[in-house]
Every structure is written in C-alpha cells, then in structure tokens.
Design a protein around this motif. Structure first.
Motif, PDB file in Angstrom:
ATOM      1  N   GLY A 401       0.801  -1.210   0.000  1.00 46.01           N
ATOM      2  CA  GLY A 401       0.000   0.000   0.000  1.00 46.01           C
ATOM      3  C   GLY A 401       0.835   1.261   0.000  1.00 46.01           C
ATOM      4  O   GLY A 401       0.468   2.255  -0.628  1.00 46.01           O
ATOM      5  N   HIS A 402       1.959   1.265   0.690  1.00 50.94           N
ATOM      6  CA  HIS A 402       2.820   2.453   0.724  1.00 50.94           C
ATOM      7  C   HIS A 402       3.512   2.626  -0.625  1.00 50.94           C
ATOM      8  O   HIS A 402       3.805   1.654  -1.337  1.00 50.94           O
ATOM      9  CB  HIS A 402       3.869   2.332   1.833  1.00 50.94           C
ATOM     10  CG  HIS A 402       3.319   2.547   3.211  1.00 50.94           C
ATOM     11  ND1 HIS A 402       2.874   3.766   3.663  1.00 50.94           N
ATOM     12  CD2 HIS A 402       3.149   1.676   4.255  1.00 50.94           C
ATOM     13  CE1 HIS A 402       2.453   3.656   4.904  1.00 50.94           C
ATOM     14  NE2 HIS A 402       2.603   2.393   5.298  1.00 50.94           N
ATOM     15  N   THR A 403       3.798   3.881  -0.916  1.00 54.50           N
ATOM     16  CA  THR A 403       4.522   4.210  -2.151  1.00 54.50           C
ATOM     17  C   THR A 403       5.937   4.684  -1.874  1.00 54.50           C
ATOM     18  O   THR A 403       6.636   5.102  -2.799  1.00 54.50           O
ATOM     19  CB  THR A 403       3.763   5.300  -2.921  1.00 54.50           C
ATOM     20  OG1 THR A 403       3.635   6.465  -2.091  1.00 54.50           O
ATOM     21  CG2 THR A 403       2.378   4.806  -3.331  1.00 54.50           C
ATOM     22  N   GLY A 404       6.363   4.631  -0.622  1.00 54.66           N
ATOM     23  CA  GLY A 404       7.723   5.012  -0.253  1.00 54.66           C
ATOM     24  C   GLY A 404       8.267   4.080   0.805  1.00 54.66           C
ATOM     25  O   GLY A 404       7.568   3.210   1.347  1.00 54.66           O
ATOM     26  N   THR A 405       9.550   4.242   1.127  1.00 53.29           N
ATOM     27  CA  THR A 405      10.203   3.402   2.134  1.00 53.29           C
ATOM     28  C   THR A 405       9.542   3.581   3.491  1.00 53.29           C
ATOM     29  O   THR A 405       9.267   4.700   3.918  1.00 53.29           O
ATOM     30  CB  THR A 405      11.694   3.756   2.230  1.00 53.29           C
ATOM     31  OG1 THR A 405      12.308   3.563   0.951  1.00 53.29           O
ATOM     32  CG2 THR A 405      12.399   2.896   3.258  1.00 53.29           C
ATOM     33  N   VAL A 406       9.284   2.490   4.152  1.00 54.62           N
ATOM     34  CA  VAL A 406       8.687   2.526   5.487  1.00 54.62           C
ATOM     35  C   VAL A 406       9.786   2.832   6.494  1.00 54.62           C
ATOM     36  O   VAL A 406      10.806   2.145   6.566  1.00 54.62           O
ATOM     37  CB  VAL A 406       7.989   1.195   5.811  1.00 54.62           C
ATOM     38  CG1 VAL A 406       7.485   1.192   7.247  1.00 54.62           C
ATOM     39  CG2 VAL A 406       6.851   0.938   4.839  1.00 54.62           C
ATOM     40  N   LYS A 407       9.571   3.898   7.304  1.00 56.92           N
ATOM     41  CA  LYS A 407      10.596   4.368   8.234  1.00 56.92           C
ATOM     42  C   LYS A 407      10.339   3.937   9.676  1.00 56.92           C
ATOM     43  O   LYS A 407      11.282   3.918  10.479  1.00 56.92           O
ATOM     44  CB  LYS A 407      10.657   5.904   8.198  1.00 56.92           C
ATOM     45  CG  LYS A 407      10.865   6.487   6.805  1.00 56.92           C
ATOM     46  CD  LYS A 407      12.281   6.299   6.328  1.00 56.92           C
ATOM     47  CE  LYS A 407      13.249   7.165   7.081  1.00 56.92           C
ATOM     48  NZ  LYS A 407      14.620   7.086   6.538  1.00 56.92           N
ATOM     49  N   CYS A 408       9.102   3.614  10.037  1.00 56.89           N
ATOM     50  CA  CYS A 408       8.790   3.273  11.428  1.00 56.89           C
ATOM     51  C   CYS A 408       7.650   2.268  11.448  1.00 56.89           C
ATOM     52  O   CYS A 408       6.760   2.291  10.593  1.00 56.89           O
ATOM     53  CB  CYS A 408       8.434   4.512  12.243  1.00 56.89           C
ATOM     54  SG  CYS A 408       7.184   5.565  11.487  1.00 56.89           S
ATOM     55  N   VAL A 492       7.079  10.390   7.308  1.00 57.16           N
ATOM     56  CA  VAL A 492       6.791  10.075   8.706  1.00 57.16           C
ATOM     57  C   VAL A 492       7.941   9.215   9.221  1.00 57.16           C
ATOM     58  O   VAL A 492       8.156   8.090   8.742  1.00 57.16           O
ATOM     59  CB  VAL A 492       5.443   9.355   8.848  1.00 57.16           C
ATOM     60  CG1 VAL A 492       5.185   9.001  10.310  1.00 57.16           C
ATOM     61  CG2 VAL A 492       4.318  10.207   8.289  1.00 57.16           C
ATOM     62  N   THR A 493       8.695   9.725  10.201  1.00 56.09           N
ATOM     63  CA  THR A 493       9.919   9.062  10.652  1.00 56.09           C
ATOM     64  C   THR A 493       9.761   8.317  11.973  1.00 56.09           C
ATOM     65  O   THR A 493      10.578   7.452  12.289  1.00 56.09           O
ATOM     66  CB  THR A 493      11.044  10.096  10.790  1.00 56.09           C
ATOM     67  OG1 THR A 493      10.615  11.127  11.698  1.00 56.09           O
ATOM     68  CG2 THR A 493      11.364  10.724   9.433  1.00 56.09           C
ATOM     69  N   THR A 494       8.740   8.626  12.750  1.00 58.08           N
ATOM     70  CA  THR A 494       8.549   7.945  14.029  1.00 58.08           C
ATOM     71  C   THR A 494       7.082   8.005  14.417  1.00 58.08           C
ATOM     72  O   THR A 494       6.362   8.936  14.011  1.00 58.08           O
ATOM     73  CB  THR A 494       9.411   8.576  15.137  1.00 58.08           C
ATOM     74  OG1 THR A 494       9.206   7.865  16.360  1.00 58.08           O
ATOM     75  CG2 THR A 494       9.071  10.038  15.335  1.00 58.08           C
ATOM     76  N   LEU A 495       6.641   7.017  15.182  1.00 55.55           N
ATOM     77  CA  LEU A 495       5.259   6.988  15.668  1.00 55.55           C
ATOM     78  C   LEU A 495       5.199   6.181  16.958  1.00 55.55           C
ATOM     79  O   LEU A 495       6.064   5.338  17.248  1.00 55.55           O
ATOM     80  CB  LEU A 495       4.309   6.415  14.614  1.00 55.55           C
ATOM     81  CG  LEU A 495       4.515   4.968  14.139  1.00 55.55           C
ATOM     82  CD1 LEU A 495       3.847   3.943  15.039  1.00 55.55           C
ATOM     83  CD2 LEU A 495       3.980   4.804  12.720  1.00 55.55           C
ATOM     84  N   PHE A 496       4.151   6.455  17.721  1.00 52.60           N
ATOM     85  CA  PHE A 496       3.891   5.709  18.950  1.00 52.60           C
ATOM     86  C   PHE A 496       2.400   5.781  19.230  1.00 52.60           C
ATOM     87  O   PHE A 496       1.806   6.869  19.199  1.00 52.60           O
ATOM     88  CB  PHE A 496       4.670   6.296  20.137  1.00 52.60           C
ATOM     89  CG  PHE A 496       4.440   5.571  21.426  1.00 52.60           C
ATOM     90  CD1 PHE A 496       5.158   4.434  21.742  1.00 52.60           C
ATOM     91  CD2 PHE A 496       3.487   6.015  22.344  1.00 52.60           C
ATOM     92  CE1 PHE A 496       4.949   3.754  22.927  1.00 52.60           C
ATOM     93  CE2 PHE A 496       3.263   5.346  23.529  1.00 52.60           C
ATOM     94  CZ  PHE A 496       3.993   4.206  23.827  1.00 52.60           C
ATOM     95  N   PHE A 497       1.774   4.624  19.475  1.00 47.56           N
ATOM     96  CA  PHE A 497       0.358   4.621  19.802  1.00 47.56           C
ATOM     97  C   PHE A 497       0.102   3.745  21.022  1.00 47.56           C
ATOM     98  O   PHE A 497       0.820   2.773  21.284  1.00 47.56           O
ATOM     99  CB  PHE A 497      -0.491   4.170  18.607  1.00 47.56           C
ATOM    100  CG  PHE A 497      -0.524   2.681  18.393  1.00 47.56           C
ATOM    101  CD1 PHE A 497      -1.505   1.891  18.975  1.00 47.56           C
ATOM    102  CD2 PHE A 497       0.422   2.057  17.587  1.00 47.56           C
ATOM    103  CE1 PHE A 497      -1.548   0.529  18.762  1.00 47.56           C
ATOM    104  CE2 PHE A 497       0.379   0.700  17.366  1.00 47.56           C
ATOM    105  CZ  PHE A 497      -0.612  -0.076  17.958  1.00 47.56           C
TER     106      PHE A 497
END
Length: 721
Positions: A401-408, A492-497
């Motif tokens: 689904g993503h069109t770019g490199t997954v960073k996180c 998007v370089t970082t996430l937390f949920f």
C-alpha cells in the motif's frame, strides 16, 4: 615367714581389686558372680591383671581407672574386648597371636556403634603408609628464601643472640673518659627533669667489657693547657680482635640479608593474602549486585502479574465481535517475564539462534507482537514491509500500500501501524495478511497504467486528510489495510500509539496527535514554533536556544551526515524527528536540533527542553523516572525527570541509532556489528556477537529474554538474552 608376707599382701590386693570391680557387673546374677570370683581363669581376672598390674603402686592412676570403670567394665564390653584381643594379627610377614588385651583395645573398641554385629577397633583404623610410593616421589625444591638459606642458618639469623656481636663491638669501642654529663644534657634538651645526684666516674658499660685508660691531667703545668688526644688513639684492639670483628660484621651482613629476605617473603605473602581478600570482596560485591538485580527482576515480575490480572479482568468484561479490529494495550511499558516456550530455557544466552533472510537492502524498521509471535520488518527502497511468523521463522506475507520506504513500525497483538516516506500512516490488520494477496499486486504481475489511473480516480479524500479503505473493501473485503492517515507533508519518521491515541513525527518538523477510532488529527505541534518561543536559553551555547552547529538548517531541508560506522560507511541523516513517546498527557520527543522536549498533550505546548546532545536525537524512551535518548553524537544520555538533569551518560565509538532500556539494562545499536548491553546495576558493558550481524546493527527490539535486531547486512537476527 618373709615369703608368706608377700603372698598374703598380693592376695589382699587382689581381693581389694575384685571388691572394687564386682559392683560394676550389675547385669550378672549373684550366682554367676560368685562363680566367676572363684574361677582363676575367668575373664575378669585377666582384665584385672591387665589393668591393675601396671598401676598397683600409683594411687592417682588407680583412682582414674576407678572413675573409668563404670563406663568400660560392663560384661558386654569385656566380652567384646576379649573376643577382639583373641584374634590373630599378622605383623611384618609373621603371624603372632596376641592374647593380651591392651588399654586402647579395651577402651575404644566398644565405643564405636554400628548396625553390624562386628565392632570396628583401633587396629582396623591403623594407617599403613605407602612407603614405596613416598620413596619414589620427587622431593619438591624449596622456593623463595629457603632456596638460598638453610633452616638452621635462617634460625640463627633471627634469634636475639644474633645482635650480641654488635653489642660486643660497641662495648669494645667504649673508652673510660672524664665524666661530662651527657645524659643530663640530653634530658635538659628534651625538657625532662634530672636527678640531683651526679654519679661521676661511672660508665654505662660494665667493668668486664671496658678497657681502662689512665686519666690524663688536662694541664701539665699550672696555668698551661695542651691539646686533648683522640679517644681512639689511646686504645689498641689488636689483630685478633680486628679479624674477629671483621668476621662478625660479614656474618651480621649475611644475617641482615636473611632477615631482609624473610621480611620480603612475609610482605609478598601478605600481598597475596590481600589479593585473595580483594577477590573474595569482589565476589561478594558481585553477589550483592546479583541480589539487587534479582530484586529488580522480582519488582518487574510483580508489576507484570498486576498488569496481567487487570488485562484478564478487562478482557472478560469486553463483549465484541471476533472480526472487529481491537486496538490493544501498548507493550512498550509492559513489565515482568513474557510467555516463552519451554524449549527457550535450553538456549544459551547471548547467541543469535535464528536468521531471517529475505530483504535485499538494509533494515529501516522492525517490531514484533510478542516472543515467537508476529514480526513486521521494513528495509530501504522497499515499500512493502514483510510479515514473519517467529515461531517457525517463515514469511507470512507483505503489507502492500505504501509508495515510499517505510521508516517506522509498531506492532501490538494483531494491529500494526507503519509510517512511510510518502507521508502517510497505515493501520493494518495482521490477521488478514496472506502471501496469496488478492489485490493483484504480487511481484512479477504486470499492471496497466489505465488500471492505476482508474483506481486513483475512484479514491476520495476525506476531511483532515483521512482516507478509509471503503473503496478497496468494495473490491476485496479481506484487505489488511484498515485505515490510511494522511496529513504530514514529508516522510513520517517515528510513531507511537497506545489505546486509541497515536502520535507521529515527520520531517516536516511537526508532531501530530491522532484518534485511531475516528481517524482524525486531533492536534498539531510545531517544533519550529517551540524553538522560536523557547522560555530560556542554555548558557554558553554557540547558537540561540542552545542549538548545535548545523541545526540552523532546520528552517529548510534538514540533512546531516552521519558519523562513519565501524565498517566506514556513512549516510545522510534526514529524519528530523528521531523518536516520540507519550504517557498519559506527557509527550517526549527528540528532534534534529539535539533537544529532548517534553510536551503537554492537552495544550500542545512544550513546557521543558532538555539540552545536552550535540547532534540530532535518533531514538528515545522514557518511564516513570528517566528518559533515555540516543544521538549521532555517539552518546546515550539518561535524564532524571524530577530534576531535568543528566543522570548518566554512556559514550560509544559510533553513532547510536536505536535503544531500549528497563530497570536493569540498556540495549543499544551503536554503529557496530555487535549489540551493546549496559548493566545499570553493575555498570558493566557487554556485546552480543555470537552468530550475529556482519554489518552494523540499525534497529532492535526486545521483550524479556527475547531480542530481534536488523542490520545493514539485510538480515534479521533473533537473539536469546
């Protein structure tokens, strides 16, 4: 008449001894007692002769024997002793029958109690030396002083009489001279009181050791003085005396050498004892630290039990459909031991026991749900993260689904969130992931541009940049992508949920707070605004607000060269927000200006800024008391939330790209092939290398004794801690 007196006295003595011993035999009937008294060859008479004959003239020995008689002179003991004494015994290749009983046999043999009928005597316990082996063995050479000095020589050198020769020579040099009161002068010089009586003409030396010298008149004639002669000039010792003194001096020097060697040996022995005591102390300190670690482990286990109890109570009350996507509780702060297979205990700690090889580029992000659960890993130039089954080590499928490199990536149970360079965040249901994905986007399949354009026209963008998967659900209801969150303008370089709240950080220098239930962006926090409206400036910093050199590019495109790794490779670091994590209403972020900021999620304001890093912050984590942040400046700083100061600083040789810590350890990826582990209790560093990566480690994640790491060698390693 003279011959009858000795015989009568012997009979009286024998009668008295029998009278003393007869009351001791209490187990024998009176008839038997009278019979043994009349028999001359009875065993009792043998015992009396053996025991009383040597002591008939010693009243003290007889008294001692009488005190021992109640213990050893019972019929049962006498019978046993006589039975043992009547056995033949071979001595020196000849058989000699010993009919006499000795005191050792009589006294010791019955005292050994056992389950068998035969009692062990002192003869059975005799030690026969291995004479031949002792004669053939080599005599060890003496070490230390004993190798140069004999035992007698060392004894003569240490006894007090060794000083007699020196005292004798000193007395030989003593000369009788006029009394000048030296003792009184010395006592006056020290402020001591002296006796009134002046003993003139007396010398300290004895008369035998002092050579008398005639006293010379000071004046030969009245009123005229002459020069005083030297004291040594008036005394001749002679050749024999001088030769003797020379030999004594040589011997005294040898004695001093022996004493010096002995003292040095004692010092060496004491040094060895001190080293041994230091080793024992160090071992006890290690044991104490181990107890402290065990206490911390028990605390974590207790917290884990409490969390598990709360989770089971909550899950039992929850009533929902099995197919609905539930947002589970975050495992980032989960404490206590994890559930592991029983075979995991058989693994030796510190080795990589499994390797996942499917990526073709360096790993950029990874996370797993639980040990031996589900793993999601992403790599550079690959917009499809891979899903793994850690129990079997096989690939389940991919997230397309993503069109770019997954960073996180963050995985909680069956829910996965991914952030990509395309500026979107996708929510995935890992239960619907399959290798045979029905989207028609498998590798090798040719897709026409018209199909792509038609699908793009059908997508409608919702307010707040939220796009659901309803259009895709019309085509395929089993699409694992549950929701797409759009709002960031850069990667998007970082996430937390946690629960239904999500916070993301991107290269557009903003932080966004999302509601996962509605998919809406609740709040946007601008880091540039926080920099420009900082409440205080750090003193001594070169740039305003404490920014390091090169951070001025924050207003434009952010790009900082990374320090060379262990293999010499380097890259441009473009992730302006390196890490985010929140707890309740408190949010912590690490950004490219080297600052660690604490935000209030109710107001969106940064209320505290922790300055200390001199390069971009790449990763962070915090708990109730501490914040741990890693940076490109090759350090990990542990901050105290109560004071805002640095609690501890860990320095490494290369840049820090990932970290995770708990109450006992800090695990970090520091630009090397090995994984660094810092023991917070013992303050010792260790490295995981066995069957590890062949290129620097980039990402890691662990739970309890289970660790997963990804490196630039395109592999994912599973470790046992």
């Amino acid at each position: 008449m003279s011959e009858d007196k000795p015989s009568s006295s012997n009979q009286d003595r024998r009668r008295n001894a029998r009278a003393n011993l007869d009351p001791l035999i209490t187990d024998t009937p009176p008839a038997t007692t009278s019979y043994r008294a009349s028999s001359s060859t009875s065993k009792l008479e043998l015992v009396q002769k053996a025991l009383l004959a040597p002591f008939h003239r010693r009243n003290g020995s007889t008294r001692i024997l009488q005190d021992l008689a109640p213990v050893i002179m019972t019929p049962k003991m006498i019978n046993s002793a006589s039975t043992v004494s009547s056995r033949p015994r071979a001595v020196a290749d000849s058989t000699i029958t010993r009919s006499k009983m000795d005191f050792a046999t009589l006294g010791r043999a019955p005292l050994r109690l056992g389950m068998g009928s035969r009692r062990i005597t002192s003869r059975d316990l005799e030690i026969v030396e291995a004479t031949e082996q002792l004669l053939q063995s080599e005599v060890p050479e003496p070490d230390g002083v004993a190798s140069n000095v004999s035992l007698l020589r060392g004894f003569n050198a240490t006894i007090p009489s060794a000083e007699q020769s020196r005292s004798r020579r000193r007395q030989m040099r003593s000369v009788e001279a006029p009394h000048i009161g030296l003792k009184k002068l010395g006592m006056n010089a020290r402020g001591l009181l002296t006796d009134e009586e002046d003993h003139e003409g007396q010398s300290v030396a004895s008369e035998d050791d002092v050579v008398l010298v005639p006293r010379l008149d000071v004046t030969t004639r009245k009123g005229k003085k002459r020069g005083r002669e030297s004291l040594s000039a008036t005394k001749l010792l002679g050749k024999d005396e001088l030769t003797r003194q020379r030999k004594e001096i040589v011997r005294d020097k040898e004695n001093l050498h022996v004493r010096r060697s002995l003292i040095n040996s004692e010092i060496t022995e004491i040094t060895h004892k001190i080293e041994a005591l230091d080793d024992i102390r160090a071992k006890l300190e290690r044991d104490l630290l181990k107890l402290q670690e065990d206490e911390l482990e028990l605390d974590d286990e207790l917290e884990g039990v409490k969390e598990r109890l709360e989770f089971e109570q909550t899950s039992s009350r929850r009533s929902s459909s099995a197919n609905a996507l539930q947002i589970p509780q975050s495992s980032r702060r989960r404490k206590g031991p994890a559930f592991l297979p029983s075979e995991h205990d058989e693994l030796p700690p510190g080795i990589a026991f499994m390797t996942l090889e499917s990526h073709s580029t360096p790993i950029t992000a990874l996370d797993f749900s639980e040990p031996y659960g589900t793993l999601v890993s992403a790599s550079q130039e690959d917009n499809q993260p891979r899903v793994w089954d850690l129990f079997s080590g096989s690939e389940i499928g991919r997230l397309r689904g993503h069109t770019g490199t997954v960073k996180c990536v963050q995985v909680e149970d069956q829910v996965c969130l991914t952030g990509s360079e395309d500026g979107t965040v996708r929510v995935w249901d890992l239960r619907k992931v399959d290798i045979e994905d029905a989207n028609g986007w498998d590798e090798g399949e040719i897709v026409s541009l018209s199909d792509v354009s038609e699908e793009g026209e059908g997508d409608e963008e919702r307010p707040n940049g939220i796009r659901s998967a309803e259009q895709n659900n019309k085509v395929n209801a089993n699409d694992p992508c549950a929701r797409v969150l759009e709002g960031h303008t850069k990667a998007v370089t970082t996430l937390f949920f946690e629960d239904e709240c999500l916070v993301t950080g991107a290269s557009d220098k903003t932080l966004r707070q999302w509601d996962l239930n509605t998919g809406q962006c609740v709040m946007t926090m601008d880091i540039l605004w926080a920099i420009s409206h900082a409440s205080t400036a750090v003193p001594g910093s070169g740039l305003p607000n404490g920014l390091f050199a090169g951070a001025a590019a924050s207003v434009g495109t952010f790009a900082v060269p990374t320090p060379p790794a262990a293999d010499g490779s380097w890259d441009m670091y473009e992730d302006y927000v390196g890490g985010v994590q929140f707890w309740g209403y408190g949010l912590v972020s690490g950004s490219g200006d080297g600052a660690v900021r604490m935000w209030d999620m109710r107001t969106g304001q940064a209320h505290r800024t922790l300055m200390g890093h001199t390069a971009p912050v790449t990763c962070l984590q915090f708990d109730e008391i501490h914040i741990a942040s890693g940076s490109l400046d090759k350090t990990i700083r542990i901050w105290d939330l109560r004071t805002g100061g640095v609690f501890e600083t860990l320095k490494y040789d290369h840049a820090v790209t990932a970290l995770q810590f708990d109450t006992r350890k800090v695990v970090a990826a520091t630009g090397e092939n090995g994984i660094k582990i810092y023991n917070r209790t013992s303050m010792q560093h260790s490295t995981l290398l066995t069957n590890g990566h062949t290129s620097p480690v980039e990402r890691l994640r662990y739970m309890d004794r289970y660790l997963v790491s990804g490196g630039r060698d395109t592999t994912v390693k599973i470790w046992s801690l």
